[in-house]
Design an enzyme around this catalytic site. Structure first.
Site, PDB file in Angstrom:
ATOM      1  N   ARG A 124       0.825  -1.234   0.000  1.00  0.00           N
ATOM      2  CA  ARG A 124       0.000   0.000   0.000  1.00  0.00           C
ATOM      3  C   ARG A 124       0.847   1.267   0.000  1.00  0.00           C
ATOM      4  NH1 ARG A 124      -2.552  -3.107   3.706  1.00  0.00           N
ATOM      5  NH2 ARG A 124      -4.345  -4.229   2.871  1.00  0.00           N
ATOM      6  N   LYS A 146       0.523  11.238 -10.579  1.00  0.00           N
ATOM      7  CA  LYS A 146      -0.383  10.327 -11.293  1.00  0.00           C
ATOM      8  C   LYS A 146       0.426   9.117 -11.724  1.00  0.00           C
ATOM      9  CE  LYS A 146      -3.909  13.274 -13.370  1.00  0.00           C
ATOM     10  NZ  LYS A 146      -4.435  13.786 -14.651  1.00  0.00           N
ATOM     11  N   GLU A 188       4.047  19.431 -24.616  1.00  0.00           N
ATOM     12  CA  GLU A 188       3.606  19.677 -23.232  1.00  0.00           C
ATOM     13  C   GLU A 188       4.167  21.006 -22.715  1.00  0.00           C
ATOM     14  OE1 GLU A 188       1.320  17.727 -22.103  1.00  0.00           O
ATOM     15  OE2 GLU A 188       1.605  15.740 -22.989  1.00  0.00           O
ATOM     16  N   LYS A 230       3.633  23.210 -13.270  1.00  0.00           N
ATOM     17  CA  LYS A 230       2.985  21.939 -12.904  1.00  0.00           C
ATOM     18  C   LYS A 230       2.872  21.831 -11.383  1.00  0.00           C
ATOM     19  CE  LYS A 230       1.640  17.563 -13.744  1.00  0.00           C
ATOM     20  NZ  LYS A 230       1.646  16.351 -14.494  1.00  0.00           N
ATOM     21  N   GLU A 240      -7.242  16.449  -9.165  1.00  0.00           N
ATOM     22  CA  GLU A 240      -7.980  16.843 -10.371  1.00  0.00           C
ATOM     23  C   GLU A 240      -9.455  17.099 -10.102  1.00  0.00           C
ATOM     24  OE1 GLU A 240      -6.458  15.244 -14.099  1.00  0.00           O
ATOM     25  OE2 GLU A 240      -8.521  15.108 -14.816  1.00  0.00           O
ATOM     26  N   ARG A 244      -6.608  21.284 -11.977  1.00  0.00           N
ATOM     27  CA  ARG A 244      -5.681  20.365 -12.658  1.00  0.00           C
ATOM     28  C   ARG A 244      -6.204  19.929 -14.026  1.00  0.00           C
ATOM     29  NH1 ARG A 244      -1.944  15.592  -9.914  1.00  0.00           N
ATOM     30  NH2 ARG A 244      -0.987  14.947 -11.871  1.00  0.00           N
ATOM     31  N   ASN A 248      -5.258  19.166 -19.106  1.00  0.00           N
ATOM     32  CA  ASN A 248      -5.749  18.295 -20.179  1.00  0.00           C
ATOM     33  C   ASN A 248      -6.011  19.073 -21.467  1.00  0.00           C
ATOM     34  OD1 ASN A 248      -5.696  16.086 -18.448  1.00  0.00           O
ATOM     35  ND2 ASN A 248      -7.736  16.554 -17.661  1.00  0.00           N
ATOM     36  N   HIS A 251      -6.079  17.487 -24.903  1.00  0.00           N
ATOM     37  CA  HIS A 251      -6.096  16.038 -24.712  1.00  0.00           C
ATOM     38  C   HIS A 251      -7.391  15.373 -25.188  1.00  0.00           C
ATOM     39  CE1 HIS A 251      -2.414  16.806 -22.635  1.00  0.00           C
ATOM     40  NE2 HIS A 251      -2.271  15.560 -22.236  1.00  0.00           N
ATOM     41  N   HIS A 255      -6.351  12.522 -27.385  1.00  0.00           N
ATOM     42  CA  HIS A 255      -6.601  11.120 -27.038  1.00  0.00           C
ATOM     43  C   HIS A 255      -7.415  10.429 -28.124  1.00  0.00           C
ATOM     44  CE1 HIS A 255      -6.040  11.696 -22.414  1.00  0.00           C
ATOM     45  NE2 HIS A 255      -4.925  11.342 -23.011  1.00  0.00           N
ATOM     46  N   HIS A 268       2.078  10.529 -28.095  1.00  0.00           N
ATOM     47  CA  HIS A 268       1.139  11.276 -27.259  1.00  0.00           C
ATOM     48  C   HIS A 268       1.248  12.794 -27.521  1.00  0.00           C
ATOM     49  CE1 HIS A 268      -1.272  12.312 -23.776  1.00  0.00           C
ATOM     50  NE2 HIS A 268      -0.289  13.059 -23.311  1.00  0.00           N
TER      51      HIS A 268
HETATM   52  P1  NAD Z   1       8.488   6.747 -23.090  1.00  0.00           P
HETATM   53  O1  NAD Z   1       8.684   6.566 -21.652  1.00  0.00           O
HETATM   54  O2  NAD Z   1       8.080   5.565 -23.885  1.00  0.00           O
HETATM   55  O3  NAD Z   1       9.825   7.365 -23.704  1.00  0.00           O
HETATM   56  C1  NAD Z   1       9.858   7.673 -25.069  1.00  0.00           C
HETATM   57  C2  NAD Z   1      11.038   6.982 -25.779  1.00  0.00           C
HETATM   58  O4  NAD Z   1      12.209   7.701 -25.480  1.00  0.00           O
HETATM   59  C3  NAD Z   1      11.296   5.554 -25.353  1.00  0.00           C
HETATM   60  O5  NAD Z   1      11.688   4.823 -26.476  1.00  0.00           O
HETATM   61  C4  NAD Z   1      12.456   5.672 -24.358  1.00  0.00           C
HETATM   62  O6  NAD Z   1      13.253   4.531 -24.307  1.00  0.00           O
HETATM   63  C5  NAD Z   1      13.215   6.819 -24.971  1.00  0.00           C
HETATM   64  N1  NAD Z   1      14.019   7.610 -24.042  1.00  0.00           N
HETATM   65  C6  NAD Z   1      13.607   8.267 -22.937  1.00  0.00           C
HETATM   66  N2  NAD Z   1      14.594   8.993 -22.433  1.00  0.00           N
HETATM   67  C7  NAD Z   1      15.667   8.801 -23.224  1.00  0.00           C
HETATM   68  C8  NAD Z   1      16.989   9.307 -23.229  1.00  0.00           C
HETATM   69  N3  NAD Z   1      17.384  10.246 -22.368  1.00  0.00           N
HETATM   70  N4  NAD Z   1      17.840   8.847 -24.164  1.00  0.00           N
HETATM   71  C9  NAD Z   1      17.430   7.954 -25.109  1.00  0.00           C
HETATM   72  N5  NAD Z   1      16.184   7.471 -25.181  1.00  0.00           N
HETATM   73  C10 NAD Z   1      15.312   7.901 -24.242  1.00  0.00           C
HETATM   74  O7  NAD Z   1       7.410   7.903 -23.394  1.00  0.00           O
HETATM   75  P2  NAD Z   1       7.233   9.366 -22.789  1.00  0.00           P
HETATM   76  O8  NAD Z   1       6.820  10.201 -23.943  1.00  0.00           O
HETATM   77  O9  NAD Z   1       8.377   9.785 -21.987  1.00  0.00           O
HETATM   78  O10 NAD Z   1       5.993   9.165 -21.821  1.00  0.00           O
HETATM   79  C11 NAD Z   1       4.744   8.748 -22.316  1.00  0.00           C
HETATM   80  C12 NAD Z   1       3.980   8.099 -21.200  1.00  0.00           C
HETATM   81  O11 NAD Z   1       3.777   9.063 -20.166  1.00  0.00           O
HETATM   82  C13 NAD Z   1       2.597   7.619 -21.603  1.00  0.00           C
HETATM   83  O12 NAD Z   1       2.400   6.337 -21.072  1.00  0.00           O
HETATM   84  C14 NAD Z   1       1.654   8.619 -20.951  1.00  0.00           C
HETATM   85  O13 NAD Z   1       0.406   8.039 -20.619  1.00  0.00           O
HETATM   86  C15 NAD Z   1       2.434   8.992 -19.720  1.00  0.00           C
HETATM   87  N6  NAD Z   1       2.082  10.301 -19.143  1.00  0.00           N
HETATM   88  C16 NAD Z   1       1.859  10.348 -17.808  1.00  0.00           C
HETATM   89  C17 NAD Z   1       1.559  11.553 -17.206  1.00  0.00           C
HETATM   90  C18 NAD Z   1       1.374  11.610 -15.723  1.00  0.00           C
HETATM   91  O14 NAD Z   1       0.987  12.669 -15.211  1.00  0.00           O
HETATM   92  N7  NAD Z   1       1.667  10.560 -15.007  1.00  0.00           N
HETATM   93  C19 NAD Z   1       1.501  12.727 -17.970  1.00  0.00           C
HETATM   94  C20 NAD Z   1       1.748  12.644 -19.346  1.00  0.00           C
HETATM   95  C21 NAD Z   1       2.039  11.419 -19.931  1.00  0.00           C
HETATM   96  N1  GLY Z   2      -0.616  15.348 -17.309  1.00  0.00           N
HETATM   97  C1  GLY Z   2      -1.805  15.801 -16.660  1.00  0.00           C
HETATM   98  C2  GLY Z   2      -1.747  15.783 -15.189  1.00  0.00           C
HETATM   99  O1  GLY Z   2      -0.741  15.465 -14.604  1.00  0.00           O
HETATM  100  O2  GLY Z   2      -2.724  16.075 -14.555  1.00  0.00           O
END
Ligand code: NAD
Ligand code: GLY
Length: 364
Positions: A124, A146, A188, A230, A240, A244, A248, A251, A255, A268
């Protein structure tokens, strides 16, 4: 080691975001400051681990942690329960208990969301430190707590809010990030400026080329400003309930595009870019934003090299995709509209009000 600090203020769950350049070797000492754990599990993906895994492990060992590196395959497909289960198993087999282990999520948003989710749910809740290496993760996903995984019915449908103990950003890691991923992360950055900070937007208009070239003179200040935006939003509305939702922006349609493309061939941030341009145009149509708002936003996204036009799908298909958006409430969606560059608000709209007949062109 010189770092800038942005604080996320959430009472007992407050934490610092520490930003620097070339600071990865300092991560172990920083984690030590924020954790009594004896073990660190470094979660990563092969492309990131190959560049930075050994350095992070060395730094954690030097700070007194027993370190285990754990890899999941690269890409969105790893954000699933099966990978979470592997991680639970690994930590339990090592004899982890509630206080013994800290998860260090080294990578982009996929690693951050998965590592955060496992940390939120094992016993937990155990601590997680976010070490984001993609631009998207630095300015968005690593901050705010998140966490989640995807299931067959949709993305991010299973998750929890779980704030990290620390976010450690080394901007130098962006030097190995593929160019397309850098552009996607810029969506972003532009989003934050568009909804919150016209001054930042103007700076991007002036200096976006230097930013894309990772010029240190602009990179760190822009990262810091984004984290601050942020942090402010999350500190005021962690779960949210209202504010918050502004994050979006872009989005709803973004999406929809990702879903209609079955999450293939579109990142994305690319979906968000198209969605933001649509949302800005719609804000003008609704009489909320002054004329020219969409044009300014689109011009900046164009310069970055992001797509700005929605792909050709039937209006019906878009409406279906929008309607399954989990942000829908009572058949209305909290659509994020601009009041102008730097100011946003949510407007409850039905899917057919978000996408009125005719706006996609006569044939659709
Ligand atoms: P990702 O984690 O898949 O990274 C993108 C690509 O870049 C991958 O191939 C990774 O291996 C590569 N990479 C990352 N850093 C690198 C580096 N320094 N050098 C070389 N390669 C590198 O994708 P992302 O765009 O970072 O994140 C997308 C994810 O984030 C989605 O799942 C989305 O839902 C999530 N997300 C979450 C939130 C949240 O608030 N938690 C907000 C926005 C997006
Ligand atoms: N990426 C949207 C949020 O963190 O709320």
């Amino acid at each position: 080691m010189s770092t800038r600090t942005v604080r996320v203020s959430l009472g007992k769950r407050s934490y610092p975001i520490r930003l620097g350049r070339g600071t990865l070797d300092g991560v172990g000492a920083a984690v030590r400051e924020h954790s009594d754990a004896t073990r660190a599990l470094v979660l990563s993906v092969p492309p990131v681990d190959a560049h930075y895994g050994a350095r992070v492990a060395r730094s954690l060992r030097a700070a007194g942690f027993r370190v285990k590196r754990f890899l999941v395959p690269d890409g969105e497909r790893s954000k699933r329960l099966r990978q979470a289960e592997r991680l639970y198993g690994e930590m339990l087999d090592q004899g982890a208990d509630r206080g013994s282990t800290v998860i260090v999520a080294l990578g982009g948003g996929v690693v951050g969301d998965l590592g955060g989710f496992v940390a939120a749910t094992l016993f937990r809740g155990i601590p997680v430190v976010q070490v984001p290496t993609s631009l998207l993760a630095m300015v968005d996903s690593s901050v705010g707590g998140k966490t989640g995984v995807n299931v067959a019915q949709g993305k991010n449908l299973v998750g929890a809010f779980h704030q990290p103990s620390l976010v450690w950003i080394d901007a130098a890691t962006l030097e190995t990030l593929p160019a397309r991923q850098l552009r996607a992360g810029m969506a972003e950055v532009v989003k934050h400026a568009a909804i919150w900070d016209e001054r930042l937007f103007r700076r991007l208009e002036r200096e976006v080329d230097a930013l894309m070239a990772l010029d240190p003179a602009i990179l760190l200040p822009v990262l810091e400003r984004n984290c601050r935006i942020k942090a402010q939003v999350v500190s005021r509305d962690e779960r949210e309930g209202g504010l918050r939702m502004l994050l979006n922006f872009g989005h709803t349609l973004g999406h929809a595009v990702e879903a209609l493309r079955q999450y293939r061939g579109v990142l994305h941030g690319e979906g968000v870019s198209m969605g933001m341009v649509y949302a800005a145009a719609h804000s003008e149509r609704l009489g909320l934003a002054p004329e020219g708002t969409r044009e300014r936003l689109e011009a900046l996204l164009d310069r970055i090299g992001l797509p700005t036009a929605l792909p050709r799908f039937e209006r019906r298909a878009y409406l279906r995709a929008i309607s399954v958006d989990k942000k829908k409430r009572d058949a209305r969606i909290h659509f994020v509209a601009l009041r102008g560059i730097g100011r946003a608000e949510t407007v409850p709209l039905k899917p057919e009000e978000i996408l009125p007949a005719g706006v996609l062109g006569k044939s659709r």
